[in-house]
Motif scaffolding. Sequence first.
Motif: not given
Length: 324
Positions: A128-132
């Motif tokens: 989630f945070w990586l792609n965000a």
Amino acid sequence: MADVGQVLELAAIDGKTVLTPEQKAALVTSLKNKLEGLVAQHTDMLENLTPKVRKRVDVLRDIQTKHDELEAKLIEERAALETKYQKLYEPLYSKRYDIVTGVAEVDGITKGGDETLVDQKEKGVPDFWLNAMKNNEVLAEEIRKRDEEALKYLRNIKWCKTDNPQGFKIEFSFDTNPFFKNSVLIKTYHMIDGDEPILEKAIGTEIEWYPGKCLTQKVVEKKPKKGSKDTKPIIKTEDCESFFNFFSPPQVPDNDEEIDEDTAEQLQEQMEQDYDIGSTIRDKIIPHAVSWFTGEAQDEDYDSTILEDDLNSSDDDEDDEEDE
């Protein structure tokens, strides 16, 4: 006499955002003194005014005082509003964390049935945070391919204000991973408060890398120089670009340490870039994480940039027409 920054800093201690009557008075007085100080620097100009014009200027100064009183009230109410809404955001951030990490399930999803083995193992929202962050232009430039595997273990990002010294800090929480021992990496920004906040320095957590897993360094093999008796390749460790350099910010030299102009400019650029990354995470990624994950915020950010460019272009065209 306390200046504006000192009064605001006092008001922020222990999370208090409502100024006391004494602090309000000090803030108004500080703003008034600031104006009077500027006037004192231009006494020659004032003394050259005619009595009638000087009288008008005195009335304008009274108007300015009333403006400063309103400005002081704005500062107080804005601080209170920010604190109020940060508290209102917290339950939403907690719920987001539970869903992203798989601690809680959303309505409408039941276990069993047509679930595959992959579905059963997959919890929350992977990466989630990586792609965000990858969908944000500023952060995408910092994330290297080799960083991505480590950033997949990122569970949460949050930030909060700091009072002593004044500034803010960003916390990155990680699952147990094969890259480093730390469960939390923190970046803290110390700010000098004034008319515009100025970055004094930044401090990052020292990452405890596991052997051979450091992402901020790489091992390179170099051939020996021609004519060298030793024909074995030379193995060296060199620093390399990585998102995790974010936790090793540029250091401001001590006051007694002299640096040349070029070095000073380079340091300033590095600090500005570092602050840009931190403020992007604080102001864009954390409050609008799912929109960055889906790419919707990327489109909105692009559209707002285009609109701003169009407005600036229109202003330039109008200026050109006036020049003609």
